[in-house]
Design a protein around this motif. Structure first.
Motif, short mmCIF file in Angstrom:
data_model
loop_
_atom_site.label_atom_id
_atom_site.label_comp_id
_atom_site.label_asym_id
_atom_site.label_seq_id
_atom_site.Cartn_x
_atom_site.Cartn_y
_atom_site.Cartn_z
N PRO A 173 105.38 -23.73 -28.69
CA PRO A 173 105.19 -23.76 -30.15
C PRO A 173 104.58 -22.49 -30.72
O PRO A 173 104.36 -22.40 -31.93
N PHE A 174 104.33 -21.50 -29.86
CA PHE A 174 103.66 -20.28 -30.32
C PHE A 174 104.66 -19.23 -30.78
O PHE A 174 105.86 -19.32 -30.52
N LEU A 175 104.14 -18.21 -31.45
CA LEU A 175 104.97 -17.12 -31.96
C LEU A 175 105.38 -16.18 -30.83
O LEU A 175 104.53 -15.63 -30.13
N SER A 176 106.67 -16.00 -30.64
CA SER A 176 107.16 -15.06 -29.63
C SER A 176 108.21 -14.15 -30.27
O SER A 176 108.91 -14.54 -31.20
N ARG A 177 108.27 -12.92 -29.74
CA ARG A 177 109.24 -11.94 -30.21
C ARG A 177 109.90 -11.30 -28.99
O ARG A 177 109.57 -11.61 -27.84
N GLU A 178 110.84 -10.38 -29.24
CA GLU A 178 111.54 -9.74 -28.14
C GLU A 178 110.60 -8.95 -27.24
O GLU A 178 110.87 -8.77 -26.05
N ASP A 179 109.50 -8.45 -27.81
CA ASP A 179 108.56 -7.65 -27.02
C ASP A 179 107.38 -8.46 -26.50
O ASP A 179 106.37 -7.91 -26.08
N SER A 180 107.50 -9.79 -26.50
CA SER A 180 106.38 -10.63 -26.07
C SER A 180 106.14 -10.56 -24.57
O SER A 180 105.02 -10.82 -24.11
N VAL A 181 107.16 -10.24 -23.79
CA VAL A 181 107.05 -10.23 -22.33
C VAL A 181 107.54 -8.89 -21.81
O VAL A 181 108.67 -8.48 -22.12
N SER A 182 106.71 -8.19 -21.05
CA SER A 182 107.12 -6.89 -20.52
C SER A 182 106.19 -6.45 -19.41
O SER A 182 105.14 -7.04 -19.19
N ILE A 183 106.61 -5.41 -18.70
CA ILE A 183 105.75 -4.77 -17.71
C ILE A 183 104.92 -3.72 -18.44
O ILE A 183 105.44 -2.90 -19.18
N MET A 184 103.64 -3.76 -18.22
CA MET A 184 102.72 -2.88 -18.92
C MET A 184 102.67 -1.52 -18.24
O MET A 184 102.54 -1.43 -17.01
N ASP A 185 102.78 -0.48 -19.01
CA ASP A 185 102.61 0.86 -18.48
C ASP A 185 101.17 1.04 -18.01
O ASP A 185 100.23 0.56 -18.64
N GLY A 186 101.00 1.73 -16.88
CA GLY A 186 99.66 1.90 -16.33
C GLY A 186 98.71 2.59 -17.28
O GLY A 186 97.51 2.25 -17.34
N THR A 187 99.21 3.54 -18.05
CA THR A 187 98.36 4.23 -19.03
C THR A 187 97.89 3.27 -20.12
O THR A 187 96.72 3.28 -20.52
N ASP A 188 98.80 2.40 -20.59
CA ASP A 188 98.41 1.41 -21.59
C ASP A 188 97.37 0.45 -21.04
O ASP A 188 96.48 0.00 -21.76
N GLU A 189 97.49 0.13 -19.75
CA GLU A 189 96.51 -0.74 -19.11
C GLU A 189 95.12 -0.11 -19.15
O GLU A 189 94.12 -0.77 -19.48
N GLY A 190 95.05 1.18 -18.83
CA GLY A 190 93.77 1.86 -18.85
C GLY A 190 93.18 1.96 -20.24
O GLY A 190 91.98 1.73 -20.45
N ILE A 191 94.02 2.29 -21.23
CA ILE A 191 93.54 2.41 -22.61
C ILE A 191 93.08 1.05 -23.13
O ILE A 191 92.04 0.93 -23.78
N SER A 192 93.83 0.00 -22.81
CA SER A 192 93.46 -1.34 -23.29
C SER A 192 92.13 -1.79 -22.69
O SER A 192 91.31 -2.41 -23.38
#
Length: 438
Positions: free
Chosen positions: A168-187
């Motif tokens: 029942p939640f909001l999902s979009r085309e970009d809801s599921v993906s492999i995270m870039d390692g750089t984005d992981e560090g920044i997050s």
């Protein structure tokens, strides 16, 4: 003669009007009727401007972030208190974790559904039903899926996406993906600086972040010296906006240098891949004559200690240096305070250097000193991992290669203000901002 009915009509109408006013006042003040702006573009009959908010301009928003790591899948359900023209505050977090990691289902992607559905049920009990349709549900996979062949990873993500679409939640085309390692560090950097309060003030010094996962390791910090920005590889320097401030950070993710992947490399399992479901390995990082079984990526390894021919510590350190040689860039983090997470925390807790539940501080030299004791034979009994010597040598050598001096203190924390210190909170902020801008 009949009495006129007009006074009774007026009296009934008055009572009805009074009742309607009381009902309206009740619903206007009830928390269940508060609405936050929809993440979808408003349609012809829907506008965020028409949705009521608290009298002081505050409202609640929710975000659901699945962290699909190499050793497990975790869900973070965040409840934010949002106020006009101010950074959001985290009102509440709900956290659950399951094992194994999503990558364990690489050969049978449908079997991952039970665990994902279990975590979605946790989300449904944590978010009010009235907010389900505008609460984004997101999954970001990390090193476990990055290391899988593309076809296997894609099938797993497609299976998860189908479950999200049916939720029942909001999902979009970009809801599921492999995270870039750089984005992981920044997050992760965003998370820890948000929780320490340093992200809200433009003039406040921020803290650095070190994360040692199973498959990869990250370092992120805001350079204090302009020379660091000028001399670092161009893809190590990133700038981004968060809460109306621009931040420039040094960040890099080293894929394959997480503790479990590095352990396999140090043991020789990468140089000689398994021929079947098992493999025999010999290492200088175990006591001579000792042996142990170790399962990694569905392969059971039989690991034996190398015959005596020198000190275990020095032989193991040479092997680790060979694995790390030329792969890690010195960051020279200067006087910045650093938080360290994941296996940095776990191994310090194993040794009693910090409290298991509350964390604490260690120096870089504490890891190397502990390696000297453990590799020399101290502490090998009492239920400690037979790989503790290898792990400590790897951690101390990795920190040295990253440019951390022996006396550099590191703050170890699993939570800050009862919130998990993972990348999930920072990634949720980033995703929700992207929804609001689109």
């Amino acid at each position: 003669m009949k009495r006129p009915k007009l006074p009774g009509v007026f009296l009934s109408a008055g009572f009805l009007l009074l009742y309607l006013l009381l009902v309206k006042r009740h619903y206007d003040s009830s928390p269940e009727t508060f609405r936050i702006p929809s993440y979808r573009r408003p349609g012809p009959d829907q506008s965020p401007d028409h949705e009521p908010a608290f009298a002081d301009g505050q409202r609640f928003q929710y975000g659901i972030m699945f962290d699909a790591g190499s050793t497990g899948t975790r869900v973070h359900i965040f409840k934010f208190q949002v106020q006009t023209n101010a950074a959001p505050s985290l009102f509440q977090e709900t956290f659950r974790a399951i094992e194994p990691g999503l990558s364990a289902y690489a050969d049978a992607p449908d079997q991952c559904a039970a665990g994902i559905l279990q975590l979605l049920e946790v989300a449904k009990t944590s978010v009010p039903p009235s907010a389900w349709s505008r609460t984004p549900v997101v999954l970001r996979a990390t090193a476990g899926l990055r290391l899988l062949p593309g076809g296997q990873a894609r099938l797993l993500l497609q299976r998860v996406m189908a479950l999200f679409v049916d939720s029942p939640f909001l999902s979009r085309e970009d809801s599921v993906s492999i995270m870039d390692g750089t984005d992981e560090g920044i997050s992760a950097w965003i998370t820890v600086n948000f929780l320490t309060g340093d992200l809200h003030r433009a003039d406040s010094p921020t803290v650095g972040m070190l994360d040692l996962g199973g498959g990869s390791t990250q370092i992120t910090f805001s350079p204090q010296d302009e020379k660091t920005i000028q001399t670092s590889p161009i893809d190590y320097i990133k700038s981004f906006q968060m809460f109306n401030n621009t931040h420039t950070v040094y960040t890099h993710s080293y894929l394959g240098l997480g503790l479990m992947s590095a352990r396999l490399a140090v043991l020789g399992g990468v140089e000689a891949p398994p021929l079947g479901d098992s493999r025999e390995l010999v290492t200088p990082c175990l006591a001579p004559g000792s042996g142990v079984s170790w399962e990694h990526a569905d392969v059971v390894y039989t690991v034996s200690g190398q015959e005596a021919g020198g000190a275990v510590l020095e032989a193991c350190r040479l092997r680790v240096q060979h694995v790390l040689g030329g792969k890690v860039l010195k960051a020279e983090p200067a006087d910045i305070d650093f938080y360290a997470f994941s296996f940095y925390y776990d191994r310090a807790a194993d040794l009693g250097l910090i409290e298991e539940r509350t964390g604490g501080s260690v120096k870089v030299s504490d890891y190397s000193d502990a390696a000297e004791r453990v590799c020399g034979g101290a502490g090998l009994s009492g239920g400690w991992s037979p790989f503790l010597c290898l792990d400590l040598v790897y951690i101390s050598t990795l920190l040295q290669e990253l440019g951390f001096p022996p006396n550099k203190p590191l703050k170890l924390a699993r939570t800050i203000h009862q919130v998990e210190t993972s990348w999930a909170l920072g990634a949720t902020f980033h995703y929700m901002e992207s929804l609001n801008t689109h």
